[in-house]
Structures are given as C-alpha cells and as structure tokens.
Write a protein that holds these residues in place. Structure first.
Motif, PDB file in Angstrom:
ATOM      1  N   PHE A 141      -1.405  -5.053  -7.639  1.00  0.00           N
ATOM      2  CA  PHE A 141      -1.632  -6.221  -6.781  1.00  0.00           C
ATOM      3  C   PHE A 141      -0.584  -6.291  -5.671  1.00  0.00           C
ATOM      4  O   PHE A 141      -0.905  -6.595  -4.520  1.00  0.00           O
ATOM      5  CB  PHE A 141      -1.597  -7.496  -7.620  1.00  0.00           C
ATOM      6  CG  PHE A 141      -2.059  -8.724  -6.882  1.00  0.00           C
ATOM      7  CD1 PHE A 141      -3.396  -9.112  -6.923  1.00  0.00           C
ATOM      8  CD2 PHE A 141      -1.156  -9.480  -6.153  1.00  0.00           C
ATOM      9  CE1 PHE A 141      -3.814 -10.245  -6.231  1.00  0.00           C
ATOM     10  CE2 PHE A 141      -1.564 -10.613  -5.465  1.00  0.00           C
ATOM     11  CZ  PHE A 141      -2.905 -10.996  -5.500  1.00  0.00           C
ATOM     12  N   CYS A 142       0.654  -6.009  -6.015  1.00  0.00           N
ATOM     13  CA  CYS A 142       1.753  -6.169  -5.064  1.00  0.00           C
ATOM     14  C   CYS A 142       1.877  -4.983  -4.108  1.00  0.00           C
ATOM     15  O   CYS A 142       1.984  -5.162  -2.889  1.00  0.00           O
ATOM     16  CB  CYS A 142       3.068  -6.360  -5.834  1.00  0.00           C
ATOM     17  SG  CYS A 142       4.524  -6.640  -4.788  1.00  0.00           S
ATOM     18  N   LEU A 143       1.860  -3.772  -4.647  1.00  0.00           N
ATOM     19  CA  LEU A 143       2.112  -2.588  -3.828  1.00  0.00           C
ATOM     20  C   LEU A 143       0.833  -1.998  -3.235  1.00  0.00           C
ATOM     21  O   LEU A 143       0.903  -1.274  -2.238  1.00  0.00           O
ATOM     22  CB  LEU A 143       2.825  -1.521  -4.677  1.00  0.00           C
ATOM     23  CG  LEU A 143       4.178  -1.925  -5.264  1.00  0.00           C
ATOM     24  CD1 LEU A 143       4.735  -0.796  -6.130  1.00  0.00           C
ATOM     25  CD2 LEU A 143       5.163  -2.292  -4.163  1.00  0.00           C
ATOM     26  N   LYS A 144      -0.305  -2.267  -3.849  1.00  0.00           N
ATOM     27  CA  LYS A 144      -1.598  -1.704  -3.450  1.00  0.00           C
ATOM     28  C   LYS A 144      -1.608  -0.182  -3.659  1.00  0.00           C
ATOM     29  O   LYS A 144      -0.576   0.459  -3.759  1.00  0.00           O
ATOM     30  CB  LYS A 144      -1.935  -2.017  -1.984  1.00  0.00           C
ATOM     31  CG  LYS A 144      -1.769  -3.473  -1.587  1.00  0.00           C
ATOM     32  CD  LYS A 144      -2.657  -4.399  -2.385  1.00  0.00           C
ATOM     33  CE  LYS A 144      -2.504  -5.847  -1.899  1.00  0.00           C
ATOM     34  NZ  LYS A 144      -3.247  -6.804  -2.759  1.00  0.00           N
ATOM     35  N   THR A 145      -2.817   0.367  -3.711  1.00  0.00           N
ATOM     36  CA  THR A 145      -2.948   1.807  -3.892  1.00  0.00           C
ATOM     37  C   THR A 145      -2.934   2.526  -2.549  1.00  0.00           C
ATOM     38  O   THR A 145      -3.287   1.957  -1.520  1.00  0.00           O
ATOM     39  CB  THR A 145      -4.254   2.154  -4.633  1.00  0.00           C
ATOM     40  OG1 THR A 145      -5.356   1.593  -3.924  1.00  0.00           O
ATOM     41  CG2 THR A 145      -4.234   1.620  -6.053  1.00  0.00           C
TER      42      THR A 145
ATOM     43  N   ASP B 206      -8.493   5.975  -6.114  1.00  0.00           N
ATOM     44  CA  ASP B 206      -9.310   5.011  -6.852  1.00  0.00           C
ATOM     45  C   ASP B 206      -8.470   4.234  -7.859  1.00  0.00           C
ATOM     46  O   ASP B 206      -8.540   3.012  -7.941  1.00  0.00           O
ATOM     47  CB  ASP B 206     -10.444   5.732  -7.584  1.00  0.00           C
ATOM     48  CG  ASP B 206     -11.557   6.157  -6.632  1.00  0.00           C
ATOM     49  OD1 ASP B 206     -11.600   5.617  -5.520  1.00  0.00           O
ATOM     50  OD2 ASP B 206     -12.359   7.018  -7.008  1.00  0.00           O
ATOM     51  N   ARG B 207      -7.680   4.972  -8.658  1.00  0.00           N
ATOM     52  CA  ARG B 207      -6.872   4.333  -9.706  1.00  0.00           C
ATOM     53  C   ARG B 207      -5.504   4.991  -9.781  1.00  0.00           C
ATOM     54  O   ARG B 207      -5.398   6.218  -9.721  1.00  0.00           O
ATOM     55  CB  ARG B 207      -7.543   4.492 -11.072  1.00  0.00           C
ATOM     56  CG  ARG B 207      -8.918   3.899 -11.222  1.00  0.00           C
ATOM     57  CD  ARG B 207      -9.409   4.141 -12.638  1.00  0.00           C
ATOM     58  NE  ARG B 207     -10.808   3.790 -12.831  1.00  0.00           N
ATOM     59  CZ  ARG B 207     -11.468   4.016 -13.950  1.00  0.00           C
ATOM     60  NH1 ARG B 207     -10.863   4.602 -14.971  1.00  0.00           N
ATOM     61  NH2 ARG B 207     -12.736   3.661 -14.062  1.00  0.00           N
ATOM     62  N   PRO B 208      -4.459   4.203  -9.937  1.00  0.00           N
ATOM     63  CA  PRO B 208      -3.143   4.795 -10.202  1.00  0.00           C
ATOM     64  C   PRO B 208      -3.127   5.438 -11.583  1.00  0.00           C
ATOM     65  O   PRO B 208      -3.984   5.152 -12.425  1.00  0.00           O
ATOM     66  CB  PRO B 208      -2.184   3.595 -10.152  1.00  0.00           C
ATOM     67  CG  PRO B 208      -2.960   2.482  -9.536  1.00  0.00           C
ATOM     68  CD  PRO B 208      -4.402   2.738  -9.846  1.00  0.00           C
ATOM     69  N   ALA B 209      -2.178   6.303 -11.811  1.00  0.00           N
ATOM     70  CA  ALA B 209      -2.010   6.947 -13.119  1.00  0.00           C
ATOM     71  C   ALA B 209      -0.549   6.867 -13.533  1.00  0.00           C
ATOM     72  O   ALA B 209       0.340   6.792 -12.678  1.00  0.00           O
ATOM     73  CB  ALA B 209      -2.455   8.407 -13.053  1.00  0.00           C
TER      74      ALA B 209
ATOM     75  N   GLY C  32       0.277   6.861  -7.257  1.00  0.00           N
ATOM     76  CA  GLY C  32      -0.891   6.425  -6.503  1.00  0.00           C
ATOM     77  C   GLY C  32      -0.709   5.088  -5.818  1.00  0.00           C
ATOM     78  O   GLY C  32      -1.633   4.582  -5.174  1.00  0.00           O
ATOM     79  N   LEU C  33       0.472   4.508  -5.927  1.00  0.00           N
ATOM     80  CA  LEU C  33       0.758   3.221  -5.294  1.00  0.00           C
ATOM     81  C   LEU C  33       1.575   3.411  -4.012  1.00  0.00           C
ATOM     82  O   LEU C  33       2.236   4.435  -3.829  1.00  0.00           O
ATOM     83  CB  LEU C  33       1.544   2.323  -6.250  1.00  0.00           C
ATOM     84  CG  LEU C  33       0.864   1.969  -7.577  1.00  0.00           C
ATOM     85  CD1 LEU C  33       1.847   1.226  -8.480  1.00  0.00           C
ATOM     86  CD2 LEU C  33      -0.387   1.127  -7.335  1.00  0.00           C
TER      87      LEU C  33
ATOM     88  N   ALA D 170       0.589  10.641  -0.209  1.00  0.00           N
ATOM     89  CA  ALA D 170      -0.368  10.075   0.747  1.00  0.00           C
ATOM     90  C   ALA D 170      -0.928  11.171   1.647  1.00  0.00           C
ATOM     91  O   ALA D 170      -2.129  11.203   1.943  1.00  0.00           O
ATOM     92  CB  ALA D 170       0.303   8.986   1.582  1.00  0.00           C
ATOM     93  N   SER D 171      -0.080  12.086   2.078  1.00  0.00           N
ATOM     94  CA  SER D 171      -0.516  13.190   2.930  1.00  0.00           C
ATOM     95  C   SER D 171      -1.470  14.120   2.174  1.00  0.00           C
ATOM     96  O   SER D 171      -2.511  14.538   2.705  1.00  0.00           O
ATOM     97  CB  SER D 171       0.697  13.971   3.434  1.00  0.00           C
ATOM     98  OG  SER D 171       0.303  15.105   4.182  1.00  0.00           O
ATOM     99  N   ASP D 172      -1.140  14.445   0.927  1.00  0.00           N
ATOM    100  CA  ASP D 172      -1.984  15.334   0.126  1.00  0.00           C
ATOM    101  C   ASP D 172      -3.356  14.707  -0.127  1.00  0.00           C
ATOM    102  O   ASP D 172      -4.388  15.387  -0.037  1.00  0.00           O
ATOM    103  CB  ASP D 172      -1.313  15.640  -1.212  1.00  0.00           C
ATOM    104  CG  ASP D 172      -0.148  16.613  -1.081  1.00  0.00           C
ATOM    105  OD1 ASP D 172       0.040  17.155   0.028  1.00  0.00           O
ATOM    106  OD2 ASP D 172       0.567  16.820  -2.072  1.00  0.00           O
ATOM    107  N   ILE D 173      -3.376  13.422  -0.459  1.00  0.00           N
ATOM    108  CA  ILE D 173      -4.638  12.748  -0.760  1.00  0.00           C
ATOM    109  C   ILE D 173      -5.511  12.664   0.490  1.00  0.00           C
ATOM    110  O   ILE D 173      -6.730  12.893   0.440  1.00  0.00           O
ATOM    111  CB  ILE D 173      -4.380  11.340  -1.336  1.00  0.00           C
ATOM    112  CG1 ILE D 173      -3.765  11.450  -2.747  1.00  0.00           C
ATOM    113  CG2 ILE D 173      -5.658  10.520  -1.377  1.00  0.00           C
ATOM    114  CD1 ILE D 173      -4.684  12.062  -3.776  1.00  0.00           C
ATOM    115  N   ALA D 174      -4.902  12.341   1.635  1.00  0.00           N
ATOM    116  CA  ALA D 174      -5.663  12.277   2.887  1.00  0.00           C
ATOM    117  C   ALA D 174      -6.275  13.636   3.209  1.00  0.00           C
ATOM    118  O   ALA D 174      -7.448  13.730   3.613  1.00  0.00           O
ATOM    119  CB  ALA D 174      -4.761  11.810   4.026  1.00  0.00           C
ATOM    120  N   GLY D 175      -5.498  14.708   3.020  1.00  0.00           N
ATOM    121  CA  GLY D 175      -6.004  16.053   3.279  1.00  0.00           C
ATOM    122  C   GLY D 175      -7.123  16.425   2.324  1.00  0.00           C
ATOM    123  O   GLY D 175      -8.119  17.050   2.719  1.00  0.00           O
TER     124      GLY D 175
END
Length: 347
Positions: free
Chosen positions: A118-122, A127-130, A294-295, A331-336
């Motif tokens: 809720f505070c930091l957001k993903t 989809d989901r943090p781990a 993932g946050l 963040a860079s890896d996920i965007a790619g």
C-alpha cells in the motif's frame, strides 16, 4: 567509504522490540560505518537501550510513536488501524518519502506485506511482490523466491520472480548473468503443473539477463545447482520451514551422538573446531531476513523471534540491497522483459 545509507528500523516489531533492534543496529554500525538509522517506535523504550550504544546514537534519529502492530493482528486490521501511525508504517513511509533507503521489521509478516504494498506500491509491470530468502548451499549461497508472499503463481508471475531473483543475485553475489531454475517435481519437461511448464517456455525463449537451466528438484537447492530458485510462496515456504527443521534435527542428532560415550566426548573435543564451523554454517541467524522484491522501495522482514545477531543480518541485507541499487536494476529488467513480450506478441 561509500555514500551514506539510511535504514529505517521498526523498533517495536518482533518478540523483543528495542532490546534486540538497538543492539542489532549497533552491530551493523560497526560493520558499515557509513550507515545511518531511523529508529521508529516508543522513545521511552528506545532511548534507554540507545544510551548503552553511544556510537550508534550519534548516527541515529528516533522517530517517536507509541503504536505498534501486534504479531497476531490481521493484515487488514493492521492496515486500517496502524496506517500513518504505527512504527511499521512510519518506517515504510520514510522509504517512500526518501528519508530512508530501506526499512527493516521483525513484525507481523502479513501486516508488513500489506502495508509495504500500500505504501511503496509495486514496480510497473509487477503483478505481485515476492519474498526472497538467501539459502545456504554446499557451494556457497543461493536465492529462493517466493517463500511466503503468494499462494500459487501463474507463468508470468513465475517469470517475473526469476527476474527479481536475478537482480538480487547480481547485487549481492556480483554475477552478471545468474543461473535460474524452476523448482519442480522432476527435471523432465513433461512433469509439473501447467503454469510451471508455461513459465519454463517463457524463460527458455525470451532473451533475458539470466542463464535459465530448466527444472530442478528439491535436493538441487542445497546442492547449489543454480543461483536463483523460483517457486510459488506455498511451496517455497514449506521448503524453507522443512530445511530449517532438518538443520535443527541434524544438530540434535550430532549433540546426542557426541555425548553417548567417553570416546565420543573425547572425539567431540578434538573436533570442536570443525563442529563450530558446521554450527556457523547452519546457523539461520547468519542468513536471517527475507526481502520483499517487486516494490518501489526496499523492505526486509526479519524473523520475529531472532536475537541481535539475527536482526543485524537482516539490517545488513537491507544495507547491501540499498547500496547496490537493486530497485532500479529490477525496474529496468522488468520493463525490458515486458517490452520483449509485447514485441513477440505483435509479431
């Protein structure tokens, strides 16, 4: 000396509160002299502990609140009642607002996950943090995720877990292309649930910054077959608890065997150096701490009943993750990754 890294500590979380958190922070302050601390909680309990650690006090700021999340509180209740006021929330809020680089808590796991999301957001695309944990192996160490955040995961989420774990491995282990395996009931491609098979196809075909090695079995984890082990939170948590219980069981077997006879006791004295090394290797305190990957920020969960040595390990993990810029890398890896999936889908 590197740039200062500020860690926000939920001083009221866990079974012991400031009596463990403050000595633990003092340990990390010696290991990492450039570290700074926000100690969040009841100042009437924090400051007496802090007076015994003057060097730590010089690097710390106390953020007062007398509200703490109970260990048995439901996540929804904790989020509703403890938001904006509890020590757990204020530690996470410091990360969100840029006043701290990471937060560490030994408090209620479900509440911490709910508040962190809720505070930091993903991160966009997640989809989901781990929850990722460092696991001792025969070779060295590996990363296992998810170990408790998600009961079940689809193919896309498992692929995201692989990228999360790889980003963590690059930061902690200094490797450019970590090896990744999917935990399964067999190494044959025909075995396993459909979502695991689909995830295998994605990881095998997509050009990702990992070395995908296929399916692995449970005994491959401790053997160090891969750098990153990917599974869902249900299976991962069972595997983690089973491994911890097995380590304690072996320790009890050894202790009983070494005291069974005079000759065994003499042998134990002669081999005490080897037994000490084994004890250190199997000590869960040395690898205490699970990170929520993932946050948009770093949040580390410590075991609630650990001592100062164990909590210091969790703070050290947060420090290493922050100083190595894991969130930006991930963040860079996920965007790619998602960009490549979109291109492949368009083709």
């Amino acid at each position: 000396m590197g740039a200062p890294v500020t860690i926000a500590l939920d001083a009221m979380g866990g079974d012991h509160g400031p009596s463990v958190v403050i000595p633990a922070a003092a340990i990390t302050a010696i290991r990492h002299p450039e570290a700074r601390f926000l100690l969040v909680g009841d100042s009437a309990r924090i400051e007496p502990e802090l007076r015994a650690h003057l060097a730590l006090a010089a690097k710390s700021q106390v953020v007062h609140t007398d509200i703490a999340v109970a260990m048995d509180e439901k996540p929804s209740q904790a989020l509703r009642k403890g938001r904006w006021k509890s020590s757990m929330w204020l530690a996470l809020e410091a990360v969100r607002d840029g006043r701290a680089d990471a937060a560490v808590s030994a408090g209620n796991t479900g509440a911490l996950m709910a508040m962190a999301k809720f505070c930091l957001k993903t991160i966009p695309g997640i989809d989901r943090p781990a929850i990722a944990a460092i696991w001792p192996t025969i070779e060295a160490e590996c990363i296992v995720l998810d170990v408790g955040a998600n009961v079940g995961a689809d193919a896309r989420q498992l692929a995201e877990f692989a990228l999360m774990g790889a980003a963590m491995a690059r930061a902690l282990f200094g490797m450019e292309k970590p090896s990744v395996g999917l935990l399964n009931i067999g190494v044959e491609e025909v075995k396993g649930l459909d979502e695991i098979k689909k995830a295998a196809a994605v990881l095998k075909e997509a050009p990702l910054p990992i070395h995908y090695k296929g399916f692995i079995e449970g005994d491959d984890v401790g053997r160090g077959a891969v750098d990153v082990v990917v599974t869902d939170g249900f299976t991962g948590n069972i595997a983690l608890k089973t491994a911890e219980g097995t380590a304690k069981q072996i320790g009890e077997y050894l202790r009983a065997a070494m005291g069974r006879s005079l000759l065994a006791r003499i042998g134990a004295v002669l081999a005490q150096g080897a037994f000490r090394a084994l004890k250190d290797k199997m000590d869960p305190r040395q690898l205490n701490g699970g990170i929520f990957l993932g946050l948009n920020g770093i949040a580390v969960k410590s075991h609630g009943g650990t001592d100062a040595t164990g909590f210091a390990s969790a703070i050290d993990l947060a420090y290493d993750m922050a100083s190595n810029g894991v969130v930006k890398r991930l963040a860079s890896d996920i965007a790619g990754f998602h960009s490549k999936l979109e291109l492949e889908g368009a083709a």
